[in-house]
Design a protein around this motif. Sequence first.
Motif, PDB file in Angstrom:
ATOM      1  N   TYR A   1       2.285 -20.422  42.932  1.00 17.04           N
ATOM      2  CA  TYR A   1       2.913 -19.822  44.161  1.00 17.04           C
ATOM      3  C   TYR A   1       3.084 -21.131  45.163  1.00 17.04           C
ATOM      4  CZ  TYR A   1       3.497 -17.986  48.912  1.00 17.04           C
ATOM      5  OH  TYR A   1       3.896 -17.700  49.983  1.00 17.04           O
ATOM      6  N   SER A   2       2.334 -21.990  45.353  1.00 16.34           N
ATOM      7  CA  SER A   2       2.884 -23.243  46.174  1.00 16.34           C
ATOM      8  C   SER A   2       3.897 -24.100  45.654  1.00 16.34           C
ATOM      9  CB  SER A   2       1.415 -23.976  46.154  1.00 16.34           C
ATOM     10  OG  SER A   2       0.228 -23.339  46.793  1.00 16.34           O
ATOM     11  N   ILE A   3       3.968 -24.261  44.488  1.00 17.23           N
ATOM     12  CA  ILE A   3       5.176 -25.078  43.753  1.00 17.23           C
ATOM     13  C   ILE A   3       6.373 -24.201  44.206  1.00 17.23           C
ATOM     14  CG2 ILE A   3       6.239 -25.859  41.897  1.00 17.23           C
ATOM     15  CD1 ILE A   3       3.486 -26.444  40.714  1.00 17.23           C
ATOM     16  N   ILE A   4       6.438 -22.947  43.885  1.00 18.18           N
ATOM     17  CA  ILE A   4       7.657 -22.123  44.200  1.00 18.18           C
ATOM     18  C   ILE A   4       8.099 -21.914  45.850  1.00 18.18           C
ATOM     19  CG2 ILE A   4       8.624 -19.824  44.047  1.00 18.18           C
ATOM     20  CD1 ILE A   4       7.062 -19.450  41.286  1.00 18.18           C
TER      21      ILE A   4
ATOM     22  N   ASN B   1      -4.577 -20.397  39.181  1.00 23.21           N
ATOM     23  CA  ASN B   1      -3.238 -20.535  38.528  1.00 23.21           C
ATOM     24  C   ASN B   1      -2.268 -19.728  39.556  1.00 23.21           C
ATOM     25  OD1 ASN B   1      -1.733 -21.200  36.470  1.00 23.21           O
ATOM     26  ND2 ASN B   1      -1.882 -19.385  35.605  1.00 23.21           N
ATOM     27  N   PHE B   2      -2.312 -18.778  40.012  1.00 23.90           N
ATOM     28  CA  PHE B   2      -1.676 -17.990  41.050  1.00 23.90           C
ATOM     29  C   PHE B   2      -1.121 -19.044  42.224  1.00 23.90           C
ATOM     30  CE2 PHE B   2      -0.618 -15.387  44.667  1.00 23.90           C
ATOM     31  CZ  PHE B   2       0.546 -14.634  44.115  1.00 23.90           C
ATOM     32  N   LEU B   3      -2.380 -19.442  42.855  1.00 21.08           N
ATOM     33  CA  LEU B   3      -2.146 -20.154  44.009  1.00 21.08           C
ATOM     34  C   LEU B   3      -1.284 -21.564  43.774  1.00 21.08           C
ATOM     35  CD1 LEU B   3      -2.705 -20.790  46.962  1.00 21.08           C
ATOM     36  CD2 LEU B   3      -4.787 -22.089  46.225  1.00 21.08           C
TER      37      LEU B   3
ATOM     38  N   SER C   1       2.024  -8.613  43.414  1.00 20.29           N
ATOM     39  CA  SER C   1       1.946  -8.772  41.977  1.00 20.29           C
ATOM     40  C   SER C   1       0.638  -8.314  41.627  1.00 20.29           C
ATOM     41  CB  SER C   1       2.189 -10.005  41.945  1.00 20.29           C
ATOM     42  OG  SER C   1       0.970 -11.032  42.615  1.00 20.29           O
ATOM     43  N   HIS C   2      -0.215  -7.506  42.496  1.00 28.92           N
ATOM     44  CA  HIS C   2      -1.499  -7.262  41.908  1.00 28.92           C
ATOM     45  C   HIS C   2      -2.351  -8.314  41.456  1.00 28.92           C
ATOM     46  CE1 HIS C   2       0.080  -3.402  42.906  1.00 28.92           C
ATOM     47  NE2 HIS C   2       1.058  -3.590  42.002  1.00 28.92           N
ATOM     48  N   THR C   3      -2.424  -9.257  42.114  1.00 28.20           N
ATOM     49  CA  THR C   3      -3.218 -10.597  41.737  1.00 28.20           C
ATOM     50  C   THR C   3      -4.328 -10.985  42.646  1.00 28.20           C
ATOM     51  OG1 THR C   3      -1.123 -11.580  40.969  1.00 28.20           O
ATOM     52  CG2 THR C   3      -3.147 -13.215  41.039  1.00 28.20           C
ATOM     53  N   SER C   4      -5.500 -11.570  42.196  1.00 29.09           N
ATOM     54  CA  SER C   4      -6.408 -11.804  43.186  1.00 29.09           C
ATOM     55  C   SER C   4      -5.855 -12.987  44.079  1.00 29.09           C
ATOM     56  CB  SER C   4      -7.845 -12.363  42.329  1.00 29.09           C
ATOM     57  OG  SER C   4      -8.669 -12.943  43.242  1.00 29.09           O
ATOM     58  N   PHE C   5      -6.226 -12.803  45.219  1.00 25.31           N
ATOM     59  CA  PHE C   5      -5.737 -13.924  46.439  1.00 25.31           C
ATOM     60  C   PHE C   5      -6.556 -15.211  45.934  1.00 25.31           C
ATOM     61  CE2 PHE C   5      -5.479 -10.062  48.970  1.00 25.31           C
ATOM     62  CZ  PHE C   5      -4.251 -10.401  49.506  1.00 25.31           C
ATOM     63  N   PHE C   6      -7.437 -15.213  45.121  1.00 29.17           N
ATOM     64  CA  PHE C   6      -8.370 -16.580  44.863  1.00 29.17           C
ATOM     65  C   PHE C   6      -8.071 -17.101  43.479  1.00 29.17           C
ATOM     66  CE2 PHE C   6     -10.575 -14.149  48.302  1.00 29.17           C
ATOM     67  CZ  PHE C   6     -10.379 -15.043  49.016  1.00 29.17           C
TER      68      PHE C   6
END
Length: 130
Positions: free
Chosen positions: A94-97, A89-91, A81-86
């Motif tokens: 992602y965790s919920i999903i 919001n993504f974390l 998804s070309h997102t920063s690992f850190f």
Amino acid sequence: MFREGLIGMSIGCFIEILGISLDDKVNIIHPTSACIYLVVTFITGLLSELFLIESINYYIEIGIHFLITFTMFYIYNALTSHTSFFELNFLINYSIIFITTYAFAWLIVFIFLKRDTDKINDALIKRNKK
């Protein structure tokens, strides 16, 4: 072991297709991403061999399986998804999903285990009646 890898791929592909079908956006999967996804789901299936180690507590095995699977899919999703690992919001998203998907995958596994157990029990009952 190969069988467990294929089962992991099957469950992973089922969940991926289900996720794509429920998404309201058009999804285009790059062949490289699809190949990497298959490898990750195969490895996840291989991780199920962890549950055959009797010297480790079952709940610890689930925790280890969860953490390794979470990490592999987190890296996969962050890269594809070309997102920063850190990115927080993504974390969080992602965790919920992931937790929801992980629970759903285990539900599928338990359904198959129950079916297999019921078949074995039925066969034993029939044998004992003879």
